[in-house]
Design a protein around this motif. Structure first.
Motif, PDB file in Angstrom:
ATOM      1  N   ALA A 201      54.153  49.762  54.295  1.00 48.76           N
ATOM      2  CA  ALA A 201      54.712  48.992  55.401  1.00 48.76           C
ATOM      3  C   ALA A 201      55.441  49.920  56.365  1.00 48.76           C
ATOM      4  N   LYS A 202      55.177  49.772  57.657  1.00 48.61           N
ATOM      5  CA  LYS A 202      55.879  50.575  58.657  1.00 48.61           C
ATOM      6  C   LYS A 202      57.328  50.121  58.811  1.00 48.61           C
ATOM      7  N   ASN A 203      57.515  48.817  58.889  1.00 51.03           N
ATOM      8  CA  ASN A 203      58.848  48.275  59.151  1.00 51.03           C
ATOM      9  C   ASN A 203      59.240  47.273  58.071  1.00 51.03           C
ATOM     10  N   ALA A 204      59.083  45.990  58.361  1.00 52.28           N
ATOM     11  CA  ALA A 204      59.476  44.972  57.395  1.00 52.28           C
ATOM     12  C   ALA A 204      58.576  45.000  56.159  1.00 52.28           C
ATOM     13  N   ALA A 205      59.171  44.717  55.008  1.00 57.66           N
ATOM     14  CA  ALA A 205      58.411  44.653  53.758  1.00 57.66           C
ATOM     15  C   ALA A 205      57.525  43.411  53.759  1.00 57.66           C
ATOM     16  N   TRP A 206      56.641  43.342  52.773  1.00 59.59           N
ATOM     17  CA  TRP A 206      55.727  42.211  52.644  1.00 59.59           C
ATOM     18  C   TRP A 206      56.068  41.406  51.400  1.00 59.59           C
ATOM     19  N   SER A 207      55.883  40.117  51.459  1.00 58.17           N
ATOM     20  CA  SER A 207      55.963  39.290  50.256  1.00 58.17           C
ATOM     21  C   SER A 207      54.586  39.254  49.606  1.00 58.17           C
ATOM     22  N   PRO A 208      54.495  38.954  48.293  1.00 53.29           N
ATOM     23  CA  PRO A 208      53.175  38.848  47.661  1.00 53.29           C
ATOM     24  C   PRO A 208      52.254  37.857  48.369  1.00 53.29           C
ATOM     25  N   GLY A 209      52.821  36.728  48.813  1.00 50.46           N
ATOM     26  CA  GLY A 209      51.999  35.735  49.501  1.00 50.46           C
ATOM     27  C   GLY A 209      51.443  36.255  50.812  1.00 50.46           C
ATOM     28  N   TYR A 210      52.215  37.079  51.492  1.00 44.59           N
ATOM     29  CA  TYR A 210      51.772  37.670  52.758  1.00 44.59           C
ATOM     30  C   TYR A 210      50.584  38.596  52.517  1.00 44.59           C
ATOM     31  N   VAL A 211      50.672  39.431  51.484  1.00 43.59           N
ATOM     32  CA  VAL A 211      49.573  40.332  51.142  1.00 43.59           C
ATOM     33  C   VAL A 211      48.343  39.538  50.733  1.00 43.59           C
ATOM     34  N   GLN A 212      48.550  38.523  49.902  1.00 40.99           N
ATOM     35  CA  GLN A 212      47.424  37.714  49.427  1.00 40.99           C
ATOM     36  C   GLN A 212      46.713  37.018  50.575  1.00 40.99           C
ATOM     37  N   GLN A 213      47.498  36.534  51.538  1.00 36.05           N
ATOM     38  CA  GLN A 213      46.879  35.811  52.644  1.00 36.05           C
ATOM     39  C   GLN A 213      45.960  36.713  53.465  1.00 36.05           C
ATOM     40  N   TYR A 214      46.447  37.904  53.806  1.00 37.51           N
ATOM     41  CA  TYR A 214      45.630  38.791  54.627  1.00 37.51           C
ATOM     42  C   TYR A 214      44.464  39.375  53.832  1.00 37.51           C
ATOM     43  N   ALA A 215      44.668  39.644  52.545  1.00 37.87           N
ATOM     44  CA  ALA A 215      43.574  40.169  51.734  1.00 37.87           C
ATOM     45  C   ALA A 215      42.496  39.105  51.525  1.00 37.87           C
ATOM     46  N   SER A 216      42.906  37.849  51.357  1.00 35.31           N
ATOM     47  CA  SER A 216      41.929  36.782  51.137  1.00 35.31           C
ATOM     48  C   SER A 216      41.030  36.589  52.357  1.00 35.31           C
ATOM     49  N   ARG A 217      41.543  36.899  53.529  1.00 33.43           N
ATOM     50  CA  ARG A 217      40.726  36.782  54.736  1.00 33.43           C
ATOM     51  C   ARG A 217      39.604  37.809  54.754  1.00 33.43           C
ATOM     52  N   LEU A 218      39.746  38.865  53.961  1.00 31.68           N
ATOM     53  CA  LEU A 218      38.712  39.897  53.870  1.00 31.68           C
ATOM     54  C   LEU A 218      37.806  39.697  52.657  1.00 31.68           C
ATOM     55  N   GLY A 219      38.004  38.592  51.932  1.00 32.54           N
ATOM     56  CA  GLY A 219      37.129  38.283  50.805  1.00 32.54           C
ATOM     57  C   GLY A 219      37.706  38.578  49.440  1.00 32.54           C
ATOM     58  N   PHE A 220      38.934  39.069  49.357  1.00 34.31           N
ATOM     59  CA  PHE A 220      39.549  39.341  48.064  1.00 34.31           C
ATOM     60  C   PHE A 220      39.953  38.024  47.399  1.00 34.31           C
ATOM     61  N   VAL A 221      39.852  37.999  46.078  1.00 35.02           N
ATOM     62  CA  VAL A 221      40.258  36.832  45.299  1.00 35.02           C
ATOM     63  C   VAL A 221      41.217  37.293  44.206  1.00 35.02           C
ATOM     64  N   ALA A 222      41.915  36.328  43.623  1.00 35.43           N
ATOM     65  CA  ALA A 222      42.885  36.653  42.588  1.00 35.43           C
ATOM     66  C   ALA A 222      42.195  37.257  41.376  1.00 35.43           C
ATOM     67  N   GLY A 223      42.782  38.312  40.827  1.00 39.05           N
ATOM     68  CA  GLY A 223      42.256  38.930  39.618  1.00 39.05           C
ATOM     69  C   GLY A 223      42.852  38.302  38.378  1.00 39.05           C
ATOM     70  N   ALA A 224      42.503  38.845  37.231  1.00 38.76           N
ATOM     71  CA  ALA A 224      42.983  38.293  35.964  1.00 38.76           C
ATOM     72  C   ALA A 224      44.427  38.672  35.683  1.00 38.76           C
ATOM     73  N   ILE A 225      44.940  39.702  36.344  1.00 36.90           N
ATOM     74  CA  ILE A 225      46.294  40.194  36.107  1.00 36.90           C
ATOM     75  C   ILE A 225      47.160  39.880  37.318  1.00 36.90           C
ATOM     76  N   PRO A 226      48.389  39.357  37.123  1.00 34.33           N
ATOM     77  CA  PRO A 226      49.278  39.119  38.265  1.00 34.33           C
ATOM     78  C   PRO A 226      49.488  40.408  39.056  1.00 34.33           C
ATOM     79  N   GLY A 227      49.444  40.280  40.372  1.00 33.53           N
ATOM     80  CA  GLY A 227      49.601  41.455  41.208  1.00 33.53           C
ATOM     81  C   GLY A 227      48.306  42.197  41.458  1.00 33.53           C
ATOM     82  N   ARG A 228      47.191  41.619  41.087  1.00 30.96           N
ATOM     83  CA  ARG A 228      45.904  42.269  41.318  1.00 30.96           C
ATOM     84  C   ARG A 228      44.937  41.286  41.954  1.00 30.96           C
ATOM     85  N   MET A 229      44.223  41.770  42.980  1.00 30.45           N
ATOM     86  CA  MET A 229      43.143  41.033  43.603  1.00 30.45           C
ATOM     87  C   MET A 229      41.904  41.908  43.569  1.00 30.45           C
ATOM     88  N   VAL A 230      40.744  41.286  43.661  1.00 26.67           N
ATOM     89  CA  VAL A 230      39.492  42.039  43.626  1.00 26.67           C
ATOM     90  C   VAL A 230      38.550  41.522  44.707  1.00 26.67           C
TER      91      VAL A 230
END
Length: 342
Positions: A201-230
């Motif tokens: 992050a350049k400035n403000a930190a990210w929440s997990p939901g913020y990361v998940q939202q932007y990653a999901s727009r690129l096709g990532f889905v939740a993985g089997a382990i918390p904190g991991r997407m694939v």
């Protein structure tokens, strides 16, 4: 009131205003960014939700496809022992005779039977009959080459299985197989590649939901382990193309919205993903897109910023690696490559 007193009062007010503004700026900077909420349609939905009410995004947490597990012994990466039997053996008897573990030290091994009806080699199945068997132990993996102790453990377990089904094993020469394992391990060690980019992050930190939202727009889905997407492969049952991970504790916090993430990691296990998936191109594009949309930087493990032209150089080097793996019949994404580089 003297002009001096008035001046002090004004100065004090300015200092106080400055402190308030600084505290507000600091608070905003340290507060992790939250995912965007999505407005409901103007029309009532009939589910009790008021028109115009805003809802948090919902992420796809559907389980990933499970890869079909097949022993698939291969002389390229396994030391194989044929087991001759005088008469067909039932699958039930073969399963009962199997050793309790399928490892010899750090090396996996498997026992296959030749199905009497189909003639195919397969993991023994109850209700079937088998006219021959073969056992194999892997010559190398990421823990190193098969050694003499592991080969001896393999021999003991296979001999016990053969005795239980009245079979006769024909073991290969230990010295030759250990030598093959060392050669294969040397090749694998020189041609392994596990890539990782860190998005900071350049400035403000990210929440997990913020990361998940932007990653999901690129096709990532939740993985089997918390904190991991694939990023799933295009072929059903194949391993994921990319991984995206962040702090597990942040993902499991009582209130993840308050968890502050300063970095996330994009990863690619090169030998595990088919070349046709264009994994590095998708990794590069995902890194650039996430950095742009989340106000982040692409860096290496040491924190050095990686420019787009630097990413292209890595991609060119990978093409040579793919060619080398292809030339050894260990193409990236093949069952043999996934087993060797595991």
């Amino acid at each position: 009131m003297s002009s001096f007193t008035i001046g002090l009062a004004i100065l004090g007010g300015l200092v106080l205003a400055g402190l308030v503004a600084w505290n507000t700026w600091t608070s905003r900077k340290n507060t992790p960014r939250q995912p965007e909420t999505m407005p409901m349609p103007i029309e009532p939905t009939g589910d009790g939700t008021a028109a115009g009410e805003r809802l948090d995004p919902v992420f796809d947490v559907s389980p990933l496809p499970v890869m079909e597990k097949k022993p698939a012994l291969d002389a390229l990466i396994d030391a194989i022992t044929p087991i001759v039997v005088e008469s067909p053996v039932s699958g039930d008897a073969a399963l009962a005779a199997m050793p309790p573990t399928r490892r010899a030290g750090s090396k996996p091994f498997a026992i296959e039977g030749q199905n009497e009806s189909s003639g195919q080699w397969e993991m023994p199945v109850a209700g079937q009959r088998y006219t021959a068997f073969q056992a194999g132990v892997q010559l190398a993996n990421r823990t190193g080459a098969l050694n003499e102790i592991e080969f001896s453990e393999f021999v003991v377990k296979v001999q016990a299985f053969a005795d239980a089904i009245n079979g006769e094993p024909e073991f290969p020469d230990m010295i030759d197989e250990v030598a093959r394992g060392r050669e294969l391990d040397q090749f694998a060690s020189a041609h392994d590649a596990q890539l990782g980019f860190t998005l900071r992050a350049k400035n403000a930190a990210w929440s997990p939901g913020y990361v998940q939202q932007y990653a999901s727009r690129l096709g990532f889905v939740a993985g089997a382990i918390p904190g991991r997407m694939v990023l799933p492969a295009t072929t059903s049952g194949s391993p994921p193309v990319l991984g995206l991970s962040f702090d597990t504790q942040a993902a499991m916090a009582d209130d993840p919205a308050q968890s502050a993430l300063r970095d996330v990691t994009l990863s690619l296990d090169v030998p595990h993903v088919d070349r046709g998936e264009q994994p590095f191109v998708r990794m590069r594009d995902a890194a650039i897109a996430l950095a742009a949309s989340m106000d982040g930087l692409i860096t290496d493990d040491n924190g050095a910023v990686i420019r787009p032209d630097g990413l292209d150089v890595i991609g060119a080097d990978l093409e040579q690696l793919y060619d080398t793996l292809d030339s050894r019949d260990l193409s990236a994404g093949s069952p043999q490559a996934r087993r060797l580089f595991s």
